[in-house]
Design a protein around this motif. Structure first.
Motif, short mmCIF file in Angstrom:
data_model
loop_
_atom_site.label_atom_id
_atom_site.label_comp_id
_atom_site.label_asym_id
_atom_site.label_seq_id
_atom_site.Cartn_x
_atom_site.Cartn_y
_atom_site.Cartn_z
N PRO A 352 42.90 51.57 36.15
CA PRO A 352 41.44 51.37 36.27
C PRO A 352 41.08 49.90 36.16
O PRO A 352 41.81 49.11 35.57
N GLU A 353 39.95 49.56 36.74
CA GLU A 353 39.53 48.16 36.79
C GLU A 353 39.38 47.56 35.40
O GLU A 353 39.73 46.40 35.18
N GLU A 354 38.87 48.35 34.44
CA GLU A 354 38.64 47.80 33.11
C GLU A 354 39.93 47.58 32.32
O GLU A 354 39.91 46.94 31.26
N GLU A 355 41.06 48.08 32.81
CA GLU A 355 42.34 47.91 32.11
C GLU A 355 43.15 46.75 32.68
O GLU A 355 44.28 46.52 32.24
N LEU A 356 42.60 46.02 33.63
CA LEU A 356 43.31 44.89 34.21
C LEU A 356 43.12 43.66 33.33
O LEU A 356 42.14 43.52 32.62
N ALA A 357 44.08 42.76 33.41
CA ALA A 357 44.05 41.54 32.59
C ALA A 357 43.02 40.57 33.15
O ALA A 357 42.95 40.37 34.37
N PRO A 358 42.23 39.94 32.29
CA PRO A 358 41.24 38.98 32.80
C PRO A 358 41.87 37.76 33.44
O PRO A 358 41.25 37.12 34.28
N GLY A 359 43.12 37.44 33.07
CA GLY A 359 43.77 36.28 33.67
C GLY A 359 44.71 36.61 34.79
O GLY A 359 45.32 35.71 35.37
N GLY A 360 44.87 37.89 35.14
CA GLY A 360 45.80 38.28 36.20
C GLY A 360 45.19 39.19 37.22
O GLY A 360 45.87 40.07 37.76
N ASN A 361 43.92 39.00 37.52
CA ASN A 361 43.21 39.85 38.48
C ASN A 361 42.62 38.99 39.59
O ASN A 361 41.43 39.05 39.89
N SER A 362 43.48 38.17 40.19
CA SER A 362 43.02 37.23 41.21
C SER A 362 42.97 37.85 42.59
O SER A 362 42.27 37.35 43.47
N GLY A 363 43.75 38.91 42.82
CA GLY A 363 43.85 39.49 44.16
C GLY A 363 45.00 38.92 44.96
O GLY A 363 45.26 39.37 46.08
N TYR A 364 45.70 37.91 44.42
CA TYR A 364 46.87 37.32 45.08
C TYR A 364 48.13 37.94 44.48
O TYR A 364 48.34 37.89 43.27
N PHE A 365 48.98 38.49 45.33
CA PHE A 365 50.15 39.23 44.87
C PHE A 365 51.05 38.40 43.97
O PHE A 365 51.40 38.80 42.86
#
Length: 616
Positions: A352-365
């Motif tokens: 889920p979106e809220e479980e993603l890391a704030p520093g690792g959610n750039s959209g670049y693989f």
């Protein structure tokens, strides 16, 4: 999905949560999932507000002028002038008016009491306090404070609380007041969670570690560095002039049996982690307000591991097998960390979106693969990041050091290890035991609260820590160094100084975070912030901004000194650690400036030195 009403960069009026006051703010971003606007106040404070709590400046000014033209005092004056003084019902009407005024005054008093108490509750729960409201209203705020004044205020409000409790028990509130109370209650709930959702599920805009190109290069550079260091330690003359070292045959770097031993070690530590021993604590609130539970049993795992190693030695198991196949173990750990990183990234795509890391959610693989896309990947209750942070790598570091000690004795036909090897093993054993004993403190670190679990942490925990941090012991096996007792005593004192600074600074910070009102911490002064947290300006944290980093660097130097000064290779750890902590301090500086705003600037003025006093 509702249309967005306010654009980025637009200056609007935002209501301060838990109050009826509006202040001028600037819209910085909008979250399509939670439908919240991130706004920035004039002092740098950033909060997430609902659209209903934001108004345009023009409509706000119009409403304000309209309310002033129809004030209650003017209405009451006009009514009194229209009544005839000689009417017989005058007394009854006047009594009714007085009753309404009395109810209004009583309702106003209760509302003011609730507002004051709400501010008090937020202060104790380390939520946004009244300091920002005072600053916007032009009132001076104190630079340093303690909790005593808040306790006195709570005692003064107790009579009003009793009145409110009676009114609630017998349903004496008017319906209109109950409706307002529900609104205030919803505002309170929103205010209590504002801290956790202000950074929720937003795209990573500022890329670190050189962005996509930098992280791509680090994926190859880090394993190459480990391989280079270990190959250099194997050389008779490990000087920089002998670069590059002779590269072994590829088939000699891999052995299935070694990889099986590594897997056995990893899953043995996982088994110790799952044992129902040790207390269970809660971590910091996540973006959705939920708190994860963690079992604190790292020290018990260390004791069980020590018992298992002792049993192997008792049954004549040759532990120096680790030294003979050290390069192969490093390659096995690197291969496992790569496979683990791939698994972590694939499973994060369904998170889920809220479980993603704030520093690792750039959209670049590449960037998200390196920094970690998911913040807390779990298999049931098994937290993969928390487990790898301390268990297999940190405890493995101690086991490798012991293997190097036994290898030194066997290779050089010694009845006991050298003094240099004893110093290195003792210093690093103390460091690991301290980390496991204070395992709960890791829950507030950046690795757990901010960084996702990707290649950076997986490789760092499973490869870099056990195989690079043990570099001094590995170096001493092939390059024995004699150390006199006076020199050893000086090195021991240096390590004790570093450890004392490191441990006392961390304990001071952790105790203050856990209970700022503790009477034992009454001597500490701090700067209040808009988030409700305090920035310590006395003790170690008034000496430099990161005293724990200073203690870490002093200990790292003490670990390398027993290796002598013939080569710079054993000092790689000190050089690397200084670069690491300076970079981490820069990351902390950036995050704290965004989080605390003006309060952080005042703290930097009060504590000008970052790590090294009078130097940096």
């Amino acid at each position: 999905m509702p249309n967005r009403r306010f654009a980025d960069g637009e200056v609007v009026m935002g209501r301060w949560p838990g109050s009826v006051l509006y202040y001028e703010v600037q819209v910085t971003s909008y979250d399509d999932v939670s439908h919240l606007y991130t706004v920035k106040y004039k002092d740098g404070t950033e909060l997430a507000l609902k659209e209903s709590d934001i108004r345009s400046q023009s409509s706000f000014k119009h409403r304000k002028s309209q309310s002033s033209s129809s004030s209650p005092s003017r209405r009451s004056t006009s009514r009194s002038r229209s009544r005839s003084p000689g009417r017989p019902a005058k007394g009854r009407r006047r009594s009714s008016s007085q009753s309404r005024e009395h109810k209004d005054d009583k309702k106003k008093t209760i509302q003011e009491t609730n507002l004051a108490l709400l501010v008090l509750v937020f202060y104790f729960n380390q939520k946004p306090s009244e300091n920002n409201t005072r600053r916007y209203n032009g009132e001076p705020d104190s630079t340093e404070r303690n909790e005593t004044s808040c306790i006195i205020l709570e005692q003064k409000l107790k009579p009003d609380l009793e009145i409110e409790r009676v009114l609630e028990q017998y349903s004496l509130h008017p319906r209109k007041e109950e409706k307002k109370k529900e609104e205030r209650h919803s505002e309170k709930k929103f205010f209590e969670t504002i801290k956790t959702i202000e950074k929720a599920s937003s795209k990573t805009k500022e890329l670190e570690f050189g962005g996509r190109i930098g992280t791509f290069m680090l994926i190859f550079f880090l394993p190459a560095t480990v391989l280079y260091l270990l190959l250099m330690c194997k050389q008779d003359d490990p000087s920089l002039m002998n670069f590059p070292p002779p590269f072994p045959a590829l088939e000699s770097l891999w052995e299935a049996r070694v990889f099986g031993v590594f897997l056995l070690w990893f899953f043995l530590q996982a088994l110790f982690y799952l044992l129902p021993i040790g207390k269970v604590v809660e971590g910091l609130p996540l973006s959705n307000g939920r708190k994860l539970q963690y079992r604190i049993n790292g020290f018990y795992a260390f004791i069980l591991t020590a018992a298992a190693i002792g049993a192997l030695l008792y049954f004549q198991f040759e532990l120096h097998y680790l030294y003979d196949h050290f390069m192969q173990f490093a390659v096995s750990a690197a291969a496992f960390s790569m496979v683990l990183s791939i698994y972590l990234y694939i499973r994060s795509l369904k998170a889920p979106e809220e479980e993603l890391a704030p520093g690792g959610n750039s959209g670049y693989f590449v960037y998200d693969f390196f920094t970690g896309h998911e913040l807390n990947p779990r298999i049931g209750s098994f937290d993969l990041k928390y487990f790898c942070e301390l268990r297999p790598g940190l405890i493995g570091w101690v086991v490798i050091n012991l293997a190097m000690l036994l290898a030194e004795m066997k290779i050089h036909n010694q009845s006991m290890p050298s003094l240099s090897m004893i110093l290195v093993n003792s210093f690093q054993l103390l460091y690991v035991v301290d980390a496991l004993w204070n395992e709960e403190a890791i829950l507030t670190t950046m690795d757990i609260t901010h960084d996702g679990f990707g290649f950076m942490l997986a490789f760092g925990d499973l490869v870099w820590v056990p195989f690079v941090y043990s570099l001094q012991a590995f170096y001493l096996v092939g390059h024995p160094t004699a150390v006199s007792w006076p020199v050893a005593a000086a090195i021991i004192i240096l390590n004790c100084i570093g450890y004392y600074i490191f441990r006392s600074a961390n304990s001071q910070k952790n105790n203050f975070r856990r209970n700022p009102a503790d009477p034992k911490l009454a001597y500490l002064k701090f700067i209040p912030t808009a988030t409700g947290k305090g920035l310590l300006v006395t003790g170690w944290w008034g000496f430099v901004r990161h005293p724990n980093y200073l203690g870490d660097i002093i200990m790292a130097l003490a670990w390398s000194l027993p290796c002598g000064f013939n080569h710079i290779l054993p000092y790689f750890y000190v050089i690397y650690f200084i670069c690491l902590l300076v970079h981490r301090e820069a990351r902390d500086e950036h995050h704290c400036k965004q989080k605390y705003g003006v309060a952080w600037e005042r703290y930097c003025q009060r504590v000008p030195y970052r790590i090294f006093p009078y130097i940096y």
